[in-house]
Design an enzyme around this catalytic site. Structure first.
Site, short mmCIF file in Angstrom:
data_model
loop_
_atom_site.label_atom_id
_atom_site.label_comp_id
_atom_site.label_asym_id
_atom_site.label_seq_id
_atom_site.Cartn_x
_atom_site.Cartn_y
_atom_site.Cartn_z
N TYR A 149 -2.10 -6.44 10.47
CA TYR A 149 -2.13 -5.36 10.93
C TYR A 149 -1.65 -4.62 9.38
O TYR A 149 -2.38 -3.77 8.83
CB TYR A 149 -1.13 -4.93 11.91
N ARG A 196 11.88 1.72 9.50
CA ARG A 196 12.35 3.11 9.30
C ARG A 196 11.95 3.90 10.49
O ARG A 196 12.78 4.60 11.21
CB ARG A 196 11.96 3.94 8.21
N ARG A 206 4.09 3.83 20.32
CA ARG A 206 3.48 2.80 19.67
C ARG A 206 4.69 1.75 19.25
O ARG A 206 5.95 2.32 19.07
CB ARG A 206 2.83 3.43 18.40
N PHE A 266 3.06 5.71 -11.00
CA PHE A 266 2.49 5.97 -9.83
C PHE A 266 2.87 4.75 -8.71
O PHE A 266 2.98 4.93 -7.67
CB PHE A 266 1.20 5.93 -9.87
C1 LIG Z 1 0.45 3.31 4.26
C2 LIG Z 1 0.59 3.22 2.55
C3 LIG Z 1 2.00 2.32 2.15
C4 LIG Z 1 -0.58 2.55 1.89
C5 LIG Z 1 0.51 4.64 2.29
N1 LIG Z 1 0.93 4.97 0.83
C6 LIG Z 1 1.97 5.57 0.53
O1 LIG Z 1 3.04 5.45 1.03
C7 LIG Z 1 2.08 5.97 -1.09
C8 LIG Z 1 3.40 6.88 -1.09
C9 LIG Z 1 3.58 7.89 -0.23
O2 LIG Z 1 2.42 8.37 0.38
N2 LIG Z 1 4.58 8.47 -0.23
C10 LIG Z 1 5.11 9.72 0.80
C11 LIG Z 1 6.09 9.14 1.81
C12 LIG Z 1 5.56 9.02 3.18
O3 LIG Z 1 4.59 9.86 3.47
O4 LIG Z 1 6.37 8.47 3.80
C13 LIG Z 1 5.46 10.98 0.28
O5 LIG Z 1 5.09 11.85 0.38
O6 LIG Z 1 6.08 10.68 -0.89
O7 LIG Z 1 2.18 4.91 -2.00
C14 LIG Z 1 1.08 4.01 -1.92
C15 LIG Z 1 1.10 3.20 -3.12
C16 LIG Z 1 1.36 3.72 -4.36
C17 LIG Z 1 1.23 2.87 -5.57
C18 LIG Z 1 0.63 1.61 -5.37
C19 LIG Z 1 0.34 0.88 -3.93
C20 LIG Z 1 -0.13 -0.42 -4.22
C21 LIG Z 1 -0.30 -0.82 -2.71
C22 LIG Z 1 -0.29 -0.05 -1.71
C23 LIG Z 1 0.21 1.32 -1.64
C24 LIG Z 1 0.64 1.93 -2.91
C25 LIG Z 1 -0.26 4.55 -1.31
C26 LIG Z 1 -1.32 5.09 -2.07
C27 LIG Z 1 -2.43 5.39 -1.63
CL1 LIG Z 1 -3.82 5.48 -2.64
C28 LIG Z 1 -2.54 5.96 -0.39
C29 LIG Z 1 -1.63 5.66 0.56
C30 LIG Z 1 -0.21 5.17 -0.08
#
Ligand SMILES: CC(C)(C)CN1C(=O)[C@@H](CC(=O)N[C@@H](CC(=O)O)C(=O)O)O[C@H](c2cccc3ccccc23)c2cc(Cl)ccc21
Length: 348
Positions: A149, A196, A206, A266
């Site tokens: 998942y 968390r 869920r 990033f």
């Molecule tokens: C589910 C997730 C972890 C993939 C979500 N995800 C992330 O969590 C974001 C961070 C984020 O959205 N932070 C939120 C916190 C929150 O919402 O809880 C903020 O507002 O600061 O970072 C990831 C992310 C960033 C950098 C490298 C990555 C490598 C592998 C997978 C994910 C990676 C992310 C990169 C992309 Cl392109 C798309 C989504 C994400």
């Protein structure tokens, strides 16, 4: 025909980015010119997919085809979606998704290919999971299901980002070769969030914690919140944290292979926030009663420190020490947690 000037359209996409993730949007906007738009659009496409998957008011017979065809939808000019529930967080994004599609179609073909490929795999995975969950309603049974998942919703994002970094020429092609490390970058973030968000998810009906872990401590998932089960609940969350600790070496290794400063920031910032969150939730019964987050001041300190590998290693070392100090000898997971911490220490 363009109903909106191109720069107007692009501006709208960055407004959606600010709307969907406050602090992280700023980090995306600091990316090098070559990457910024591709990753902004990738993020918005993923948010769009997530907004469909997340919305429990959409019937399965409507949701499944949407998830499975999202990789085709992003090529359909003018498409948008008005049937999200009223309180769906990012519903406005899908109402105006045609703007995201226009910007997606302006990306270089190489970036479009990566984004549609990941969207296709993620949409199928989400649909398979949603269909299965509906049938058995025990969402995540085994640790293997848990990993699958998290691979679908987060590991694949690691695949896509690594492919985009390689495609841009700003990072070595090798960054996209090691799928296990790219996958574990996503798993670390997603699994930490799932620990968390225990209470928030429980209230939404869920559950993502694998039955293979929590069934060792309680008979019903919701019983973890009972005061009479507090020691069992404490040990159960330790078992969850132990499961996450296994991917830390790959996270540090992936980060150490990055060369571009804006890419490093990033990638490092979410991982540093996650290790701080992991230390906060470890042995912390509050997770069963409310959504806990690291304090704003600590987050600001972490963001400003996450600009080079030495600092990142120091921050990980600091929080792994907090976990070690909170590790309880009476906890059945005590020894395995000590060993996992020791293994990470060797890597550092
Ligand atoms: C589910 C997730 C972890 C993939 C979500 N995800 C992330 O969590 C974001 C961070 C984020 O959205 N932070 C939120 C916190 C929150 O919402 O809880 C903020 O507002 O600061 O970072 C990831 C992310 C960033 C950098 C490298 C990555 C490598 C592998 C997978 C994910 C990676 C992310 C990169 C992309 Cl392109 C798309 C989504 C994400």
């Amino acid at each position: 025909q363009k109903t909106m000037a191109n720069d107007e359209q692009k501006k709208k996409c960055y407004q959606f980015l600010d709307m969907t993730s406050r602090s992280f949007a700023a980090v995306i906007q600091e990316l090098d010119d070559e990457l910024r738009d591709a990753i902004c659009i990738f993020y918005l496409v993923l948010r769009g997919l997530d907004t469909v998957e997340d919305d429990m008011t959409i019937s399965l017979e409507k949701k499944l085809p949407l998830l499975r065809s999202f990789d085709k939808i992003i090529y359909q000019r003018g498409w948008n979606f008005n049937e999200n529930g009223p309180n769906e967080k990012d519903r406005e994004l899908l109402v105006q998704f045609d703007v995201v599609i226009e910007e997606f179609l302006r990306l270089k073909p190489g970036y479009q290919r990566v984004i549609s490929d990941i969207t296709e795999k993620m949409g199928k995975g989400m649909a398979d999971y949603a269909a299965g969950e509906h049938r058995e309603n025990t969402s995540v049974a085994t640790i293997k299901d848990f990993d699958l998942y998290c691979h679908y919703v987060a590991g694949l994002v690691g695949y896509g980002l690594s492919d985009i970094f390689a495609e841009s020429g700003l990072e070595d092609k090798s960054i996209a070769k090691d799928k296990v490390k790219a996958n574990n970058m996503g798993l670390f973030l997603q699994k930490t969030n799932i620990i968390r968000d225990y209470r928030e998810d429980l209230d939404d009906g869920r559950q993502f914690w694998p039955r293979e872990i929590w069934a060792n401590y309680v008979t019903e998932f919701k019983d973890l919140t009972l005061p009479s089960n507090s020691e069992k609940a404490r040990h159960c969350s330790s078992a969850m944290v132990l499961n996450v600790l296994h991917v830390v070496p790959d996270v540090l290794s992936y980060l150490s292979n990055l060369h571009n400063q804006s890419v490093f920031n990033f990638c490092a910032i979410p991982q540093v926030m996650a290790i701080a969150t992991l230390a906060l939730v470890f042995n912390n019964l509050d997770i069963y009663h409310k959504n806990i987050k690291i304090r704003k001041g600590e987050a600001v300190r972490l963001i400003s420190a996450s600009t080079n590998m030495d600092n990142v290693v120091e921050i990980f070392r600091e929080y792994l020490k907090v976990i070690s100090q909170k590790n309880d000898p009476l906890d059945p997971n005590f020894l395995e947690i000590s060993m996992a911490l020791g293994k990470i220490e060797q890597w550092i």
